[in-house]
Write a protein that holds these residues in place. Structure first.
Motif, mmCIF file in Angstrom:
data_model
loop_
_atom_site.group_PDB
_atom_site.id
_atom_site.type_symbol
_atom_site.label_atom_id
_atom_site.label_comp_id
_atom_site.label_asym_id
_atom_site.label_seq_id
_atom_site.Cartn_x
_atom_site.Cartn_y
_atom_site.Cartn_z
ATOM 1 N N ILE A 1 0.860 -1.179 0.000
ATOM 2 C CA ILE A 1 0.000 0.000 0.000
ATOM 3 C C ILE A 1 0.902 1.236 0.000
ATOM 4 C CG2 ILE A 1 -1.689 1.306 1.353
ATOM 5 C CD1 ILE A 1 -2.708 -1.399 2.422
ATOM 6 N N ARG A 2 0.564 2.195 -0.849
ATOM 7 C CA ARG A 2 1.389 3.409 -0.962
ATOM 8 C C ARG A 2 1.183 4.333 0.240
ATOM 9 N NH1 ARG A 2 4.575 5.746 -4.820
ATOM 10 N NH2 ARG A 2 4.615 8.022 -4.956
ATOM 11 N N TRP A 3 2.296 4.892 0.674
ATOM 12 C CA TRP A 3 2.343 5.837 1.767
ATOM 13 C C TRP A 3 3.108 7.055 1.271
ATOM 14 C CZ3 TRP A 3 1.313 4.308 7.134
ATOM 15 C CH2 TRP A 3 1.522 5.331 8.057
ATOM 16 N N GLU A 4 2.643 8.247 1.599
ATOM 17 C CA GLU A 4 3.313 9.478 1.205
ATOM 18 C C GLU A 4 3.364 10.431 2.392
ATOM 19 O OE1 GLU A 4 0.939 10.950 -2.033
ATOM 20 O OE2 GLU A 4 1.820 9.539 -3.457
ATOM 21 N N GLU A 5 4.504 11.107 2.540
ATOM 22 C CA GLU A 5 4.670 12.109 3.587
ATOM 23 C C GLU A 5 5.263 13.371 2.966
ATOM 24 O OE1 GLU A 5 5.474 9.160 7.387
ATOM 25 O OE2 GLU A 5 7.194 10.144 6.461
ATOM 26 N N ASP A 6 4.636 14.507 3.246
ATOM 27 C CA ASP A 6 5.103 15.798 2.744
ATOM 28 C C ASP A 6 5.956 16.477 3.806
ATOM 29 O OD1 ASP A 6 3.549 15.388 0.463
ATOM 30 O OD2 ASP A 6 1.841 16.470 1.310
ATOM 31 N N TYR A 7 7.145 16.916 3.417
ATOM 32 C CA TYR A 7 8.079 17.567 4.333
ATOM 33 C C TYR A 7 8.454 18.958 3.839
ATOM 34 C CZ TYR A 7 8.865 13.142 6.720
ATOM 35 O OH TYR A 7 8.699 11.984 7.432
ATOM 36 N N ARG A 8 8.718 19.828 4.790
ATOM 37 C CA ARG A 8 9.283 21.149 4.523
ATOM 38 C C ARG A 8 10.689 21.146 5.116
ATOM 39 N NH1 ARG A 8 8.408 25.324 8.087
ATOM 40 N NH2 ARG A 8 6.564 24.190 8.815
ATOM 41 N N ILE B 1 -2.141 7.833 3.185
ATOM 42 C CA ILE B 1 -2.024 6.383 3.045
ATOM 43 C C ILE B 1 -3.272 5.888 2.330
ATOM 44 C CG2 ILE B 1 -2.988 6.012 5.347
ATOM 45 C CD1 ILE B 1 -1.168 3.589 5.608
ATOM 46 N N ARG B 2 -3.113 4.917 1.454
ATOM 47 C CA ARG B 2 -4.226 4.441 0.632
ATOM 48 C C ARG B 2 -5.020 3.303 1.271
ATOM 49 N NH1 ARG B 2 -4.461 6.918 -4.292
ATOM 50 N NH2 ARG B 2 -2.508 7.841 -4.979
ATOM 51 N N GLY B 3 -4.619 2.863 2.442
ATOM 52 C CA GLY B 3 -5.357 1.807 3.132
ATOM 53 C C GLY B 3 -4.646 1.449 4.421
ATOM 54 N N SER B 4 -5.178 0.508 5.156
ATOM 55 C CA SER B 4 -4.562 0.112 6.424
ATOM 56 C C SER B 4 -3.999 -1.296 6.296
ATOM 57 C CB SER B 4 -5.577 0.190 7.558
ATOM 58 O OG SER B 4 -6.635 -0.708 7.314
ATOM 59 N N GLY B 5 -3.172 -1.650 7.267
ATOM 60 C CA GLY B 5 -2.563 -2.970 7.289
ATOM 61 C C GLY B 5 -1.592 -3.043 8.442
ATOM 62 N N ALA B 6 -0.707 -4.026 8.397
ATOM 63 C CA ALA B 6 0.257 -4.252 9.473
ATOM 64 C C ALA B 6 1.112 -3.015 9.697
ATOM 65 C CB ALA B 6 1.151 -5.436 9.112
ATOM 66 N N GLY B 7 0.983 -2.397 10.881
ATOM 67 C CA GLY B 7 1.756 -1.214 11.225
ATOM 68 C C GLY B 7 1.327 0.040 10.486
ATOM 69 N N MET B 8 0.153 0.018 9.894
ATOM 70 C CA MET B 8 -0.311 1.147 9.091
ATOM 71 C C MET B 8 -1.711 1.570 9.520
ATOM 72 S SD MET B 8 0.867 -0.389 5.406
ATOM 73 C CE MET B 8 0.331 1.023 4.499
ATOM 74 N N ILE C 1 -4.778 3.750 10.480
ATOM 75 C CA ILE C 1 -5.238 5.072 10.075
ATOM 76 C C ILE C 1 -5.653 5.835 11.331
ATOM 77 C CG2 ILE C 1 -6.980 6.321 8.757
ATOM 78 C CD1 ILE C 1 -7.039 3.816 6.881
ATOM 79 N N PRO C 2 -5.098 7.027 11.550
ATOM 80 C CA PRO C 2 -5.458 7.802 12.746
ATOM 81 C C PRO C 2 -6.946 8.168 12.759
ATOM 82 C CG PRO C 2 -3.480 8.681 11.714
ATOM 83 C CD PRO C 2 -4.050 7.672 10.770
ATOM 84 N N ASP C 3 -7.498 8.316 13.940
ATOM 85 C CA ASP C 3 -8.919 8.640 14.097
ATOM 86 C C ASP C 3 -9.309 9.947 13.426
ATOM 87 O OD1 ASP C 3 -9.313 6.325 15.538
ATOM 88 O OD2 ASP C 3 -9.038 7.312 17.483
ATOM 89 N N ASP C 4 -8.386 10.922 13.373
ATOM 90 C CA ASP C 4 -8.723 12.223 12.797
ATOM 91 C C ASP C 4 -8.419 12.322 11.295
ATOM 92 O OD1 ASP C 4 -5.969 12.154 13.084
ATOM 93 O OD2 ASP C 4 -5.802 14.208 13.813
ATOM 94 N N ALA C 5 -8.087 11.212 10.652
ATOM 95 C CA ALA C 5 -7.789 11.219 9.205
ATOM 96 C C ALA C 5 -9.064 11.465 8.405
ATOM 97 C CB ALA C 5 -7.168 9.898 8.797
ATOM 98 N N ARG C 6 -8.894 12.079 7.241
ATOM 99 C CA ARG C 6 -10.033 12.323 6.353
ATOM 100 C C ARG C 6 -9.748 11.649 5.009
ATOM 101 N NH1 ARG C 6 -6.580 16.240 6.175
ATOM 102 N NH2 ARG C 6 -6.243 17.499 4.318
ATOM 103 N N LEU C 7 -10.766 11.038 4.423
ATOM 104 C CA LEU C 7 -10.635 10.336 3.147
ATOM 105 C C LEU C 7 -10.851 11.319 1.995
ATOM 106 C CD1 LEU C 7 -10.242 7.611 1.733
ATOM 107 C CD2 LEU C 7 -12.718 7.279 1.869
ATOM 108 N N GLU C 8 -9.847 11.437 1.122
ATOM 109 C CA GLU C 8 -9.919 12.299 -0.059
ATOM 110 C C GLU C 8 -9.276 11.578 -1.235
ATOM 111 O OE1 GLU C 8 -8.134 16.144 0.427
ATOM 112 O OE2 GLU C 8 -9.098 16.477 2.355
ATOM 113 N N ASN C 9 -9.998 11.455 -2.331
ATOM 114 C CA ASN C 9 -9.463 10.852 -3.557
ATOM 115 C C ASN C 9 -8.804 9.488 -3.325
ATOM 116 O OD1 ASN C 9 -10.256 13.143 -5.085
ATOM 117 N ND2 ASN C 9 -8.392 14.194 -4.446
ATOM 118 N N GLY C 10 -9.389 8.667 -2.477
ATOM 119 C CA GLY C 10 -8.895 7.308 -2.248
ATOM 120 C C GLY C 10 -7.760 7.175 -1.257
ATOM 121 N N SER C 11 -7.337 8.278 -0.643
ATOM 122 C CA SER C 11 -6.267 8.240 0.354
ATOM 123 C C SER C 11 -6.739 8.872 1.658
ATOM 124 C CB SER C 11 -5.036 9.020 -0.129
ATOM 125 O OG SER C 11 -4.442 8.399 -1.224
#
Length: 139
Positions: A32-39, A52-59, A61-71
């Motif tokens: 499953i693809r994971w992306e992190e934006d850094y400054r 993140i595009r889905g959940s799994g082992a060690g992945m 999804i935080p309670d405050d996450a919002r679903l947008e465009n499949g991620s």
């Protein structure tokens, strides 16, 4: 100016003149693809958002996450990371660094992942510019 340095134990293998980047990878087991934006700041790398595009082992999804465009999009409040240490082996595959919408495998700058060198670090560093040919004193 501040750049992004890639290497290990303070040894710079590559230096990129970027102020923002996305670190992307596929989870080694879940695929499953994971992306992190850094400054990139003087204090270190500031995580601005993760996807993140889905959940799994060690992945989870935080309670405050919002679903947008499949991620699932979420933010974590972390101190600037200096350095950010990444595990990098042939079995897990390579990370991608994305700048201005273009993603390239990290191996472009630092070679392919190896079992003999299973980690890499990313950190903010002082920009080193070569003098221009027109003005050898310019930085």
């Amino acid at each position: 100016m501040i750049d992004l340095c890639l290497g290990l134990a303070g040894s710079v293998w590559a230096q990129l003149p970027v102020s923002h980047f996305t670190l992307a990878w596929n989870h080694s087991i879940e695929k499953i693809r994971w992306e992190e934006d850094y400054r990139v700041t003087r204090e270190g790398l500031v995580l601005e958002e993760a996807r993140i595009r889905g959940s799994g082992a060690g992945m989870e999804i935080p309670d405050d996450a919002r679903l947008e465009n499949g991620s699932w999009h979420f933010q974590r409040l972390l101190q600037p990371l200096q350095p950010l240490r990444l595990g990098r082996t042939p079995e897990a595959g390579d990370y991608q660094l994305c700048v201005d919408g273009t993603c390239r495998f990290m191996s472009r700058w630092v070679g392919s992942p190896t079992n003999s060198q299973p980690f890499i670090q990313l950190w903010s560093c002082e920009a080193v510019r070569q003098p221009s040919q027109d003005n050898p004193r310019a930085n």
